[in-house]
Design a protein around this motif. Structure first.
Motif, PDB file in Angstrom:
ATOM      1  N   VAL A  46      32.919  21.526  36.160  1.00 54.13           N
ATOM      2  CA  VAL A  46      32.454  19.893  36.598  1.00 54.13           C
ATOM      3  C   VAL A  46      31.998  19.590  35.138  1.00 54.13           C
ATOM      4  O   VAL A  46      32.564  18.371  35.458  1.00 54.13           O
ATOM      5  N   LEU A  47      31.470  19.958  34.845  1.00 56.47           N
ATOM      6  CA  LEU A  47      30.677  19.390  33.440  1.00 56.47           C
ATOM      7  C   LEU A  47      30.896  18.544  32.602  1.00 56.47           C
ATOM      8  O   LEU A  47      30.630  18.106  31.721  1.00 56.47           O
ATOM      9  N   VAL A  48      32.478  19.537  32.536  1.00 55.54           N
ATOM     10  CA  VAL A  48      33.237  18.870  31.470  1.00 55.54           C
ATOM     11  C   VAL A  48      34.807  18.385  31.945  1.00 55.54           C
ATOM     12  O   VAL A  48      35.658  17.772  31.260  1.00 55.54           O
ATOM     13  N   GLU A  49      34.084  17.750  33.172  1.00 58.43           N
ATOM     14  CA  GLU A  49      35.048  16.471  34.121  1.00 58.43           C
ATOM     15  C   GLU A  49      36.700  17.274  33.901  1.00 58.43           C
ATOM     16  O   GLU A  49      37.350  17.038  34.009  1.00 58.43           O
ATOM     17  N   ARG A  50      37.430  19.051  34.931  1.00 59.41           N
ATOM     18  CA  ARG A  50      37.911  19.679  34.694  1.00 59.41           C
ATOM     19  C   ARG A  50      37.924  19.921  35.859  1.00 59.41           C
ATOM     20  O   ARG A  50      39.177  19.774  36.812  1.00 59.41           O
ATOM     21  N   PHE A  51      37.437  19.649  36.833  1.00 61.93           N
ATOM     22  CA  PHE A  51      37.233  19.844  38.598  1.00 61.93           C
ATOM     23  C   PHE A  51      38.625  21.198  38.731  1.00 61.93           C
ATOM     24  O   PHE A  51      38.816  20.639  39.268  1.00 61.93           O
ATOM     25  N   GLY A  52      38.864  22.137  38.054  1.00 59.37           N
ATOM     26  CA  GLY A  52      38.956  22.626  38.528  1.00 59.37           C
ATOM     27  C   GLY A  52      41.089  22.685  38.047  1.00 59.37           C
ATOM     28  O   GLY A  52      41.954  23.439  38.508  1.00 59.37           O
ATOM     29  N   ALA A  53      41.495  21.807  37.640  1.00 60.61           N
ATOM     30  CA  ALA A  53      42.266  20.948  36.898  1.00 60.61           C
ATOM     31  C   ALA A  53      42.646  22.871  36.227  1.00 60.61           C
ATOM     32  O   ALA A  53      41.642  22.529  35.444  1.00 60.61           O
ATOM     33  N   LYS A 139      18.083  27.942  38.360  1.00 62.17           N
ATOM     34  CA  LYS A 139      17.842  27.681  37.138  1.00 62.17           C
ATOM     35  C   LYS A 139      18.996  28.278  36.469  1.00 62.17           C
ATOM     36  O   LYS A 139      19.004  29.200  36.285  1.00 62.17           O
ATOM     37  N   VAL A 140      19.603  27.397  35.531  1.00 59.41           N
ATOM     38  CA  VAL A 140      21.040  28.401  35.187  1.00 59.41           C
ATOM     39  C   VAL A 140      20.363  27.305  32.778  1.00 59.41           C
ATOM     40  O   VAL A 140      19.584  26.676  33.198  1.00 59.41           O
ATOM     41  N   GLN A 141      20.499  28.813  32.213  1.00 60.94           N
ATOM     42  CA  GLN A 141      20.555  28.093  31.224  1.00 60.94           C
ATOM     43  C   GLN A 141      21.732  26.638  30.471  1.00 60.94           C
ATOM     44  O   GLN A 141      22.944  26.522  30.852  1.00 60.94           O
ATOM     45  N   PHE A 142      20.691  25.957  29.801  1.00 59.65           N
ATOM     46  CA  PHE A 142      21.354  24.434  29.457  1.00 59.65           C
ATOM     47  C   PHE A 142      21.841  25.204  28.073  1.00 59.65           C
ATOM     48  O   PHE A 142      21.510  24.882  27.227  1.00 59.65           O
ATOM     49  N   THR A 152      15.606  26.209  27.809  1.00 61.03           N
ATOM     50  CA  THR A 152      15.629  25.305  28.603  1.00 61.03           C
ATOM     51  C   THR A 152      17.090  25.141  29.697  1.00 61.03           C
ATOM     52  O   THR A 152      17.428  25.584  29.352  1.00 61.03           O
ATOM     53  N   TYR A 153      16.385  24.763  30.404  1.00 62.79           N
ATOM     54  CA  TYR A 153      17.477  24.947  32.328  1.00 62.79           C
ATOM     55  C   TYR A 153      17.713  24.279  33.364  1.00 62.79           C
ATOM     56  O   TYR A 153      17.124  23.197  32.753  1.00 62.79           O
ATOM     57  N   CYS A 154      18.609  24.193  33.593  1.00 67.28           N
ATOM     58  CA  CYS A 154      19.060  22.699  35.127  1.00 67.28           C
ATOM     59  C   CYS A 154      18.809  23.438  35.837  1.00 67.28           C
ATOM     60  O   CYS A 154      18.416  24.328  35.816  1.00 67.28           O
ATOM     61  N   THR A 155      18.793  22.687  36.868  1.00 57.74           N
ATOM     62  CA  THR A 155      18.696  23.143  38.912  1.00 57.74           C
ATOM     63  C   THR A 155      19.305  22.809  39.270  1.00 57.74           C
ATOM     64  O   THR A 155      20.073  21.601  39.281  1.00 57.74           O
ATOM     65  N   LEU A 156      19.927  23.045  39.487  1.00 55.97           N
ATOM     66  CA  LEU A 156      21.341  23.771  40.524  1.00 55.97           C
ATOM     67  C   LEU A 156      20.570  23.675  42.128  1.00 55.97           C
ATOM     68  O   LEU A 156      19.925  25.396  42.295  1.00 55.97           O
ATOM     69  N   GLY A 169      23.240  19.892  44.560  1.00 57.83           N
ATOM     70  CA  GLY A 169      22.016  18.674  43.735  1.00 57.83           C
ATOM     71  C   GLY A 169      21.835  19.584  42.226  1.00 57.83           C
ATOM     72  O   GLY A 169      22.398  20.559  42.097  1.00 57.83           O
ATOM     73  N   PHE A 170      21.988  18.678  41.454  1.00 57.80           N
ATOM     74  CA  PHE A 170      21.739  18.733  39.752  1.00 57.80           C
ATOM     75  C   PHE A 170      20.883  18.633  39.268  1.00 57.80           C
ATOM     76  O   PHE A 170      20.980  16.257  39.362  1.00 57.80           O
ATOM     77  N   GLU A 171      19.883  19.023  38.144  1.00 55.43           N
ATOM     78  CA  GLU A 171      19.929  17.926  37.390  1.00 55.43           C
ATOM     79  C   GLU A 171      19.118  18.719  35.383  1.00 55.43           C
ATOM     80  O   GLU A 171      18.920  20.184  35.856  1.00 55.43           O
ATOM     81  N   LEU A 172      19.671  17.361  34.936  1.00 55.40           N
ATOM     82  CA  LEU A 172      19.315  18.136  33.823  1.00 55.40           C
ATOM     83  C   LEU A 172      17.804  18.274  33.399  1.00 55.40           C
ATOM     84  O   LEU A 172      16.840  17.725  34.064  1.00 55.40           O
ATOM     85  N   PRO A 173      18.198  19.137  32.311  1.00 54.04           N
ATOM     86  CA  PRO A 173      16.474  19.008  31.962  1.00 54.04           C
ATOM     87  C   PRO A 173      15.616  18.354  31.181  1.00 54.04           C
ATOM     88  O   PRO A 173      16.065  16.477  31.128  1.00 54.04           O
ATOM     89  N   GLU A 174      14.601  18.142  31.426  1.00 52.14           N
ATOM     90  CA  GLU A 174      13.606  16.821  30.939  1.00 52.14           C
ATOM     91  C   GLU A 174      13.964  16.121  29.756  1.00 52.14           C
ATOM     92  O   GLU A 174      14.174  17.076  28.793  1.00 52.14           O
ATOM     93  N   GLY A 175      14.129  15.063  29.471  1.00 53.46           N
ATOM     94  CA  GLY A 175      14.019  14.524  28.329  1.00 53.46           C
ATOM     95  C   GLY A 175      16.182  14.612  27.994  1.00 53.46           C
ATOM     96  O   GLY A 175      16.396  14.020  26.686  1.00 53.46           O
ATOM     97  N   TYR A 176      16.974  15.176  28.740  1.00 58.97           N
ATOM     98  CA  TYR A 176      18.159  14.338  28.404  1.00 58.97           C
ATOM     99  C   TYR A 176      19.005  14.291  29.471  1.00 58.97           C
ATOM    100  O   TYR A 176      18.918  13.444  30.562  1.00 58.97           O
TER     101      TYR A 176
END
Length: 176
Positions: A46-53, A139-142, A152-156, A169-176
Motif C-alpha cells: 500500500v505504501l508504494v501505492e501498488r495495492f496488490g496489483a 511497531k515495524v521498521q521504517f 525508527t519505527y512506524c506503528t500499525l 491504523g498507521f502512524e509514521l514516526p515523529e518528524g516524518y
C-alpha cells in the motif's frame, strides 16, 4: 440437606463463573504473528501505492502520455476490484479509496496503473522487522527508499472484524 443444596449452588455458580471467564478471555485476543506478517506485507504494498496489483514490468508501459506511464494490471480488471481486494485486509474506515482511484484507470476493458513522475515508495516499512506493542498493535521498521532508518519505527494497529484481522491504523514516526 440444606447444606448439600448450598454446596451444589456454589459449585454451579463457580462453574458458570469459570465459563464466563474463559469466554471473555477468548474475545480479547492477541493478533497472531502469521496475521501480522501477512498484513505488514500488504501494507508495505500500500505504501508504494501498488495495492496488490500485479504488473508486467518487463514489457514496459502499456501506453504513455506527457504526464505518466500506464502499466497493464494483470490480476484486476476494475478499480472496484482493487478496492474490494484491499477491504479484505484494511478496514473500510481506514482505506483511502480516493488514492486508489488516482492510481488506477479503466481503459477499454483493461485496468491500468498510473505512474507519474513522483516519489513512489519513498517512505516504507520492512515487514520482516517488527515487534508487538500490545495485543492489537506493532511497531515495524521504517525505511526510506528501502533503506532502514536505524531506531525508527512506524506503528500499525489492527482490528478483528468478523473473525478476520485487518489494518485499522498507521502512524509514521515523529518528524516524518
Amino acid at each position: 440437606m440444606i447444606h448439600f443444596k448450598k454446596i451444589c449452588v456454589l459449585l454451579i455458580a463457580l462453574f458458570l463463573f469459570s465459563l464466563s471467564a474463559c469466554s471473555n478471555s477468548q474475545t480479547v485476543s492477541k493478533i497472531p504473528e502469521k496475521d501480522v506478517d501477512s498484513l505488514l506485507a500488504v501494507y508495505s504494498d500500500v505504501l508504494v501505492e501498488r495495492f496488490g496489483a500485479e504488473l508486467d514490468i518487463m514489457s514496459g508501459p502499456y501506453k504513455t502520455d506527457e504526464n505518466a506511464g500506464y502499466w497493464l494490471v494483470t490480476n484486476f480488471k476494475t478499480v472496484e476490484e482493487v478496492k474490494n481486494h484491499m477491504l479484505k485486509f484494511i478496514t473500510a474506515s481506514f482505506l483511502d479509496s480516493k488514492l486508489i482511484e488516482e492510481d488506477f484507470i479503466e481503459d477499454d476493458g483493461n485496468l491500468l496503473m498510473v505512474r507519474g513522475s513522483r516519489g513512489y515508495g519513498y517512505y516504507g516499512i520492512d515487514p520482516k522487522v517488527w515487534e508487538y506493542i500490545d495485543d492489537t498493535s506493532v511497531k515495524v521498521q521504517f525505511t526510506i527508499l528501502d533503506v532502514p532508518v536505524e531506531g525508527t519505527y512506524c506503528t500499525l494497529t489492527f482490528k478483528n472484524e468478523n473473525g478476520s484481522w485487518k489494518i485499522c491504523g498507521f502512524e509514521l514516526p515523529e518528524g516524518y
